[in-house]
Scaffold this motif. Structure first.
Motif, PDB file in Angstrom:
ATOM      1  N   GLU A 178       1.894   1.092  -9.415  1.00  0.00           N
ATOM      2  CA  GLU A 178       0.717   0.546  -9.305  1.00  0.00           C
ATOM      3  C   GLU A 178       0.336  -0.427 -10.244  1.00  0.00           C
ATOM      4  O   GLU A 178       0.242  -1.843  -9.992  1.00  0.00           O
ATOM      5  CB  GLU A 178      -0.526   1.358  -9.042  1.00  0.00           C
ATOM      6  CG  GLU A 178      -1.601   0.907  -8.659  1.00  0.00           C
ATOM      7  CD  GLU A 178      -2.751   1.576  -8.048  1.00  0.00           C
ATOM      8  OE1 GLU A 178      -3.747   1.189  -7.781  1.00  0.00           O
ATOM      9  OE2 GLU A 178      -2.581   2.931  -8.121  1.00  0.00           O
TER      10      GLU A 178
ATOM     11  N   SER B  56       0.903  -1.257   0.047  1.00  0.00           N
ATOM     12  CA  SER B  56       0.049   0.068   0.029  1.00  0.00           C
ATOM     13  C   SER B  56       0.693   1.188  -0.146  1.00  0.00           C
ATOM     14  O   SER B  56       0.384   2.030  -0.775  1.00  0.00           O
ATOM     15  CB  SER B  56      -0.923  -0.259   1.217  1.00  0.00           C
ATOM     16  OG  SER B  56      -1.856  -1.101   0.966  1.00  0.00           O
ATOM     17  N   TYR B  57       2.062   1.282   0.833  1.00  0.00           N
ATOM     18  CA  TYR B  57       2.771   2.366   0.726  1.00  0.00           C
ATOM     19  C   TYR B  57       3.406   2.675  -0.555  1.00  0.00           C
ATOM     20  O   TYR B  57       3.700   3.793  -0.987  1.00  0.00           O
ATOM     21  CB  TYR B  57       3.730   2.020   2.063  1.00  0.00           C
ATOM     22  CG  TYR B  57       4.879   3.303   2.031  1.00  0.00           C
ATOM     23  CD1 TYR B  57       4.597   4.373   2.690  1.00  0.00           C
ATOM     24  CD2 TYR B  57       6.093   3.026   1.353  1.00  0.00           C
ATOM     25  CE1 TYR B  57       5.783   5.307   2.575  1.00  0.00           C
ATOM     26  CE2 TYR B  57       7.288   4.057   1.222  1.00  0.00           C
ATOM     27  CZ  TYR B  57       6.985   5.308   1.934  1.00  0.00           C
ATOM     28  OH  TYR B  57       8.043   6.131   1.910  1.00  0.00           O
ATOM     29  N   ILE B  58       4.072   1.492  -1.154  1.00  0.00           N
ATOM     30  CA  ILE B  58       4.670   1.859  -2.387  1.00  0.00           C
ATOM     31  C   ILE B  58       3.724   2.357  -3.490  1.00  0.00           C
ATOM     32  O   ILE B  58       3.877   3.317  -4.127  1.00  0.00           O
ATOM     33  CB  ILE B  58       5.218   0.386  -3.108  1.00  0.00           C
ATOM     34  CG1 ILE B  58       6.416   0.041  -2.036  1.00  0.00           C
ATOM     35  CG2 ILE B  58       5.861   0.352  -4.397  1.00  0.00           C
ATOM     36  CD1 ILE B  58       6.923  -1.146  -2.333  1.00  0.00           C
ATOM     37  N   LYS B  59       2.327   1.777  -3.472  1.00  0.00           N
ATOM     38  CA  LYS B  59       1.458   2.184  -4.307  1.00  0.00           C
ATOM     39  C   LYS B  59       0.989   3.653  -4.173  1.00  0.00           C
ATOM     40  O   LYS B  59       0.882   4.514  -5.095  1.00  0.00           O
ATOM     41  CB  LYS B  59       0.093   1.340  -4.296  1.00  0.00           C
ATOM     42  CG  LYS B  59       0.513  -0.167  -4.977  1.00  0.00           C
ATOM     43  CD  LYS B  59      -0.925  -0.962  -4.976  1.00  0.00           C
ATOM     44  CE  LYS B  59      -0.556  -2.173  -5.711  1.00  0.00           C
ATOM     45  NZ  LYS B  59      -2.148  -2.924  -5.606  1.00  0.00           N
ATOM     46  N   ARG B  60       1.123   4.015  -3.108  1.00  0.00           N
ATOM     47  CA  ARG B  60       0.598   5.407  -2.596  1.00  0.00           C
ATOM     48  C   ARG B  60       1.547   6.441  -2.907  1.00  0.00           C
ATOM     49  O   ARG B  60       1.528   7.310  -3.429  1.00  0.00           O
ATOM     50  CB  ARG B  60       0.071   5.412  -1.116  1.00  0.00           C
ATOM     51  CG  ARG B  60      -0.424   6.883  -0.594  1.00  0.00           C
ATOM     52  CD  ARG B  60      -0.702   6.610   0.706  1.00  0.00           C
ATOM     53  NE  ARG B  60       0.238   6.344   1.655  1.00  0.00           N
ATOM     54  CZ  ARG B  60       0.459   5.520   2.430  1.00  0.00           C
ATOM     55  NH1 ARG B  60      -0.293   4.208   2.431  1.00  0.00           N
ATOM     56  NH2 ARG B  60       1.485   5.413   3.108  1.00  0.00           N
ATOM     57  N   LYS B  61       2.915   6.084  -2.332  1.00  0.00           N
ATOM     58  CA  LYS B  61       4.171   6.869  -2.507  1.00  0.00           C
ATOM     59  C   LYS B  61       4.614   6.810  -4.003  1.00  0.00           C
ATOM     60  O   LYS B  61       4.982   8.112  -4.546  1.00  0.00           O
ATOM     61  CB  LYS B  61       5.137   6.505  -1.897  1.00  0.00           C
ATOM     62  CG  LYS B  61       6.293   7.305  -1.475  1.00  0.00           C
ATOM     63  CD  LYS B  61       5.749   8.458  -0.472  1.00  0.00           C
ATOM     64  CE  LYS B  61       6.890   9.069  -0.074  1.00  0.00           C
ATOM     65  NZ  LYS B  61       6.378  10.410   0.646  1.00  0.00           N
ATOM     66  N   PHE B  62       4.470   6.054  -4.857  1.00  0.00           N
ATOM     67  CA  PHE B  62       5.041   5.840  -6.142  1.00  0.00           C
ATOM     68  C   PHE B  62       3.895   5.345  -7.006  1.00  0.00           C
ATOM     69  O   PHE B  62       3.833   4.010  -7.378  1.00  0.00           O
ATOM     70  CB  PHE B  62       6.209   4.865  -6.286  1.00  0.00           C
ATOM     71  CG  PHE B  62       7.153   4.943  -5.344  1.00  0.00           C
ATOM     72  CD1 PHE B  62       8.114   6.079  -5.758  1.00  0.00           C
ATOM     73  CD2 PHE B  62       7.527   4.434  -4.181  1.00  0.00           C
ATOM     74  CE1 PHE B  62       9.101   6.248  -4.547  1.00  0.00           C
ATOM     75  CE2 PHE B  62       8.521   4.797  -3.397  1.00  0.00           C
ATOM     76  CZ  PHE B  62       9.504   5.465  -3.671  1.00  0.00           C
TER      77      PHE B  62
END
Length: 194
Positions: free
Chosen positions: A87, A77-83
Motif C-alpha cells: 500500500e 484495490s485488490y493488490i492493496k487488500r491482498k498485499f
C-alpha cells in the motif's frame, strides 16, 4: 556449433525474432541486449530486432493501459487488500505520477520491476489516452534505440573479439554477476516492503 539438431545460427534465425518480440512484451532487456549482440555477430538483423522490439513494447504498454483504464481501480484495490505491505509503495508511486506525470510515463520502462504494472496504474488514473500514447511512443523509441545500440556495441566490441573459450567464460561471468545483482535487488526490495 550445434544446438538440438540445429546449427546455432539457424536456431537463432528461426527463434531469435520470436524471442525478441516476447522479451519486449515484458521486462526483457536481457533478451533485447542478447539479440542485438547476435545481430552484431551477423546472426540477426539489427533493424529487424529494433522494429520488433519497438512494436512489442508499444503493443504491450498500450494494451496494459486499457486494462488499467477499465479494470485498474479494482486491480489496485485488490493488490492493496491482498498485499498490505504494497500500500505505501503504491501510494508513493501514485503520488509521483500525479505530480510528475510526463516524467513517469517517459521513464517507467527503464525502471526494473515497475514496467508491467505502470501502464495499468497510468490507465487507472485516467491519464488521457492521446497523451499516454504520444509519450509512450517517444519513450519506446528511446528505449529501443538505447537497448539495441548497447547490445550491438557489446557484440561489436567484446564478443566479436573473443575466441570460443573466452566467450563461454565471459558468458558464465556475466551470468554470475547478473544473478548476484538480481539477488541483491530482490533482497533489498523485500526489506523495503517489510
Amino acid at each position: 556449433m550445434s544446438f538440438m539438431g540445429f546449427e546455432f545460427s539457424q536456431f537463432v534465425q528461426q527463434w531469435g525474432y520470436i524471442a525478441v518480440f516476447l522479451g519486449s512484451l515484458i521486462e526483457g532487456e536481457g533478451i533485447i541486449l542478447t539479440a542485438s549482440a547476435l545481430a552484431a555477430l551477423g546472426h540477426l538483423s539489427i533493424y529487424k530486432v529494433m522494429v520488433i522490439a519497438f512494436c512489442g513494447t508499444v503493443f504491450a504498454d498500450q494494451s496494459l493501459y486499457f486494462v488499467g483504464y477499465y479494470y485498474g481501480d479494482r486491480i489496485i484495490s485488490y493488490i492493496k487488500r491482498k498485499f498490505p505491505r504494497m500500500e505505501k509503495p503504491m501510494d508513493r508511486g501514485l503520488n509521483f505520477l500525479h505530480r510528475h506525470r510526463i516524467v513517469y510515463i517517459m521513464t517507467f520502462r527503464f525502471i526494473y520491476s515497475i514496467r508491467i504494472v505502470s501502464p495499468i496504474i497510468i490507465g487507472a488514473q485516467r491519464v488521457p489516452f492521446k497523451l499516454f500514447s504520444f509519450l509512450n511512443v517517444i519513450a519506446a523509441v528511446v528505449w529501443t534505440v538505447t537497448s539495441c545500440s548497447l547490445g550491438y556495441l557489446i557484440g561489436e566490441t567484446i564478443v566479436k573479439r573473443m575466441d570460443s573459450f573466452k566467450k563461454i567464460f565471459f558468458g558464465v561471468v556475466v551470468g554470475c554477476v547478473l544473478a548476484v545483482f538480481l539477488l541483491k535487488l530482490y533482497k533489498k526490495r523485500r526489506s523495503v516492503m517489510k
